[in-house]
Scaffold this motif. Sequence first.
Motif, PDB file in Angstrom:
ATOM      1  N   LYS A  56       0.847  -1.188   0.000  1.00  0.00           N
ATOM      2  CA  LYS A  56       0.000   0.000   0.000  1.00  0.00           C
ATOM      3  C   LYS A  56       0.884   1.240   0.000  1.00  0.00           C
ATOM      4  CE  LYS A  56      -0.256   0.033   4.968  1.00  0.00           C
ATOM      5  NZ  LYS A  56      -0.873   0.476   6.127  1.00  0.00           N
ATOM      6  N   PRO A  57       0.365   2.353  -0.503  1.00  0.00           N
ATOM      7  CA  PRO A  57       1.163   3.580  -0.520  1.00  0.00           C
ATOM      8  C   PRO A  57       1.481   4.061   0.889  1.00  0.00           C
ATOM      9  CG  PRO A  57      -0.835   3.796  -1.862  1.00  0.00           C
ATOM     10  CD  PRO A  57      -0.945   2.504  -1.116  1.00  0.00           C
ATOM     11  N   GLY A  58       2.570   4.772   1.003  1.00  0.00           N
ATOM     12  CA  GLY A  58       2.975   5.302   2.297  1.00  0.00           C
ATOM     13  C   GLY A  58       3.562   6.687   2.159  1.00  0.00           C
ATOM     14  N   GLN A  59       4.101   7.169   3.245  1.00  0.00           N
ATOM     15  CA  GLN A  59       4.662   8.514   3.319  1.00  0.00           C
ATOM     16  C   GLN A  59       6.157   8.456   3.613  1.00  0.00           C
ATOM     17  OE1 GLN A  59       2.763  11.729   3.443  1.00  0.00           O
ATOM     18  NE2 GLN A  59       1.299  10.392   2.390  1.00  0.00           N
ATOM     19  N   VAL A  60       6.839   9.534   3.281  1.00  0.00           N
ATOM     20  CA  VAL A  60       8.243   9.727   3.648  1.00  0.00           C
ATOM     21  C   VAL A  60       8.347  11.104   4.273  1.00  0.00           C
ATOM     22  CG1 VAL A  60      10.612   9.941   2.839  1.00  0.00           C
ATOM     23  CG2 VAL A  60       9.093   8.355   1.720  1.00  0.00           C
ATOM     24  N   GLU A  61       9.063  11.160   5.390  1.00  0.00           N
ATOM     25  CA  GLU A  61       9.352  12.445   6.005  1.00  0.00           C
ATOM     26  C   GLU A  61      10.856  12.642   6.001  1.00  0.00           C
ATOM     27  OE1 GLU A  61       8.680  15.036  10.077  1.00  0.00           O
ATOM     28  OE2 GLU A  61       8.212  12.898  10.096  1.00  0.00           O
ATOM     29  N   MET A  62      11.273  13.835   5.621  1.00  0.00           N
ATOM     30  CA  MET A  62      12.691  14.166   5.604  1.00  0.00           C
ATOM     31  C   MET A  62      12.899  15.407   6.457  1.00  0.00           C
ATOM     32  SD  MET A  62      15.099  15.179   2.377  1.00  0.00           S
ATOM     33  CE  MET A  62      15.326  13.516   1.785  1.00  0.00           C
ATOM     34  N   GLN A  63      13.918  15.348   7.297  1.00  0.00           N
ATOM     35  CA  GLN A  63      14.284  16.495   8.111  1.00  0.00           C
ATOM     36  C   GLN A  63      15.713  16.889   7.791  1.00  0.00           C
ATOM     37  OE1 GLN A  63      13.546  14.985  12.071  1.00  0.00           O
ATOM     38  NE2 GLN A  63      11.438  15.711  12.009  1.00  0.00           N
ATOM     39  N   CYS A  64      15.965  18.167   7.875  1.00  0.00           N
ATOM     40  CA  CYS A  64      17.292  18.707   7.582  1.00  0.00           C
ATOM     41  C   CYS A  64      17.650  19.692   8.681  1.00  0.00           C
ATOM     42  CB  CYS A  64      17.248  19.407   6.224  1.00  0.00           C
ATOM     43  SG  CYS A  64      18.761  20.270   5.773  1.00  0.00           S
ATOM     44  N   ASP A  65      18.877  19.577   9.175  1.00  0.00           N
ATOM     45  CA  ASP A  65      19.305  20.469  10.253  1.00  0.00           C
ATOM     46  C   ASP A  65      20.820  20.622  10.198  1.00  0.00           C
ATOM     47  OD1 ASP A  65      18.920  22.143  12.395  1.00  0.00           O
ATOM     48  OD2 ASP A  65      18.776  20.547  13.878  1.00  0.00           O
ATOM     49  N   SER A  66      21.293  21.670  10.837  1.00  0.00           N
ATOM     50  CA  SER A  66      22.733  21.891  10.956  1.00  0.00           C
ATOM     51  C   SER A  66      23.009  22.516  12.313  1.00  0.00           C
ATOM     52  CB  SER A  66      23.234  22.817   9.847  1.00  0.00           C
ATOM     53  OG  SER A  66      24.626  23.004   9.960  1.00  0.00           O
ATOM     54  N   ASP A  67      24.232  22.321  12.780  1.00  0.00           N
ATOM     55  CA  ASP A  67      24.630  22.989  14.013  1.00  0.00           C
ATOM     56  C   ASP A  67      25.755  23.964  13.700  1.00  0.00           C
ATOM     57  OD1 ASP A  67      26.969  21.500  13.791  1.00  0.00           O
ATOM     58  OD2 ASP A  67      26.438  20.100  15.365  1.00  0.00           O
ATOM     59  N   SER A  69      28.808  23.794  14.041  1.00  0.00           N
ATOM     60  CA  SER A  69      30.066  23.212  13.578  1.00  0.00           C
ATOM     61  C   SER A  69      30.011  22.830  12.098  1.00  0.00           C
ATOM     62  CB  SER A  69      30.406  21.973  14.404  1.00  0.00           C
ATOM     63  OG  SER A  69      29.479  20.937  14.127  1.00  0.00           O
ATOM     64  N   LYS A  70      28.957  23.226  11.404  1.00  0.00           N
ATOM     65  CA  LYS A  70      28.764  22.894   9.982  1.00  0.00           C
ATOM     66  C   LYS A  70      28.486  21.409   9.781  1.00  0.00           C
ATOM     67  CE  LYS A  70      29.328  26.974   8.176  1.00  0.00           C
ATOM     68  NZ  LYS A  70      28.326  27.667   7.412  1.00  0.00           N
ATOM     69  N   LYS A  71      27.920  20.793  10.788  1.00  0.00           N
ATOM     70  CA  LYS A  71      27.468  19.407  10.693  1.00  0.00           C
ATOM     71  C   LYS A  71      26.043  19.438  10.152  1.00  0.00           C
ATOM     72  CE  LYS A  71      26.212  15.613  13.753  1.00  0.00           C
ATOM     73  NZ  LYS A  71      26.231  15.168  15.161  1.00  0.00           N
ATOM     74  N   ILE A  72      25.837  18.829   9.001  1.00  0.00           N
ATOM     75  CA  ILE A  72      24.522  18.807   8.365  1.00  0.00           C
ATOM     76  C   ILE A  72      23.939  17.413   8.521  1.00  0.00           C
ATOM     77  CG2 ILE A  72      23.280  19.009   6.185  1.00  0.00           C
ATOM     78  CD1 ILE A  72      25.572  21.017   5.401  1.00  0.00           C
ATOM     79  N   THR A  73      22.731  17.346   9.047  1.00  0.00           N
ATOM     80  CA  THR A  73      22.074  16.067   9.286  1.00  0.00           C
ATOM     81  C   THR A  73      20.801  15.988   8.456  1.00  0.00           C
ATOM     82  OG1 THR A  73      22.926  16.028  11.548  1.00  0.00           O
ATOM     83  CG2 THR A  73      21.080  14.554  11.043  1.00  0.00           C
ATOM     84  N   ILE A  74      20.709  14.927   7.675  1.00  0.00           N
ATOM     85  CA  ILE A  74      19.495  14.610   6.917  1.00  0.00           C
ATOM     86  C   ILE A  74      18.918  13.347   7.555  1.00  0.00           C
ATOM     87  CG2 ILE A  74      18.539  13.954   4.677  1.00  0.00           C
ATOM     88  CD1 ILE A  74      19.727  16.743   4.558  1.00  0.00           C
ATOM     89  N   GLU A  75      17.683  13.434   7.977  1.00  0.00           N
ATOM     90  CA  GLU A  75      17.022  12.271   8.558  1.00  0.00           C
ATOM     91  C   GLU A  75      15.816  11.924   7.699  1.00  0.00           C
ATOM     92  OE1 GLU A  75      16.700  11.572  12.996  1.00  0.00           O
ATOM     93  OE2 GLU A  75      14.609  12.031  12.462  1.00  0.00           O
ATOM     94  N   ILE A  76      15.725  10.659   7.312  1.00  0.00           N
ATOM     95  CA  ILE A  76      14.644  10.194   6.444  1.00  0.00           C
ATOM     96  C   ILE A  76      13.874   9.117   7.192  1.00  0.00           C
ATOM     97  CG2 ILE A  76      14.044   9.196   4.210  1.00  0.00           C
ATOM     98  CD1 ILE A  76      16.811  10.244   3.207  1.00  0.00           C
ATOM     99  N   ARG A  77      12.560   9.313   7.284  1.00  0.00           N
ATOM    100  CA  ARG A  77      11.697   8.388   8.029  1.00  0.00           C
ATOM    101  C   ARG A  77      10.608   7.839   7.110  1.00  0.00           C
ATOM    102  NH1 ARG A  77      11.261   8.917  13.644  1.00  0.00           N
ATOM    103  NH2 ARG A  77      12.898  10.212  14.501  1.00  0.00           N
TER     104      ARG A  77
END
Length: 134
Positions: A56-67, A69-77
């Motif tokens: 069945k179809p579903g969803q994707v959530e993506m989050q993007c953040d940085s601190d 220190s120039k650390k970039i975090t991409i989180e995919i759920r």
Amino acid sequence: MKSIRLPAIIENLDKFIDFVHTCVGEYISIDKKIMEIELAAEEALVNIFKYAYPEKPGQVEMQCDSDDSKKITIEIRDSGIPFNGLSRPDPDITADLGDRKIGGLGIFLIKKMADEVRYNRSGDTNVLTIVFYA
């Protein structure tokens, strides 16, 4: 932290990549690094679009953040079937093309481009965290 949530269909790939481009562009200005982050996100998303929701179809959530220190975090759920691609062995990229197994190259590329890659299953949700240092 910025986020986007859309149906897990290939037609939404451009919207997700535009989101990554805009978000990451706020934190860094190195075009090559932005392209690497976009490519890693694309590889992860395409895997989700193809395999996470077989019934069945579903969803994707993506989050993007940085601190600072120039650390970039991409989180995919996603709440698709449990899948930890990081637990698979890396493909043998030295083998002849005809001898290579199909699959696993996208995850291998993500691991090579990113500074950190983590997976966990939280309840009924797959969480892929990809970290880059600018």
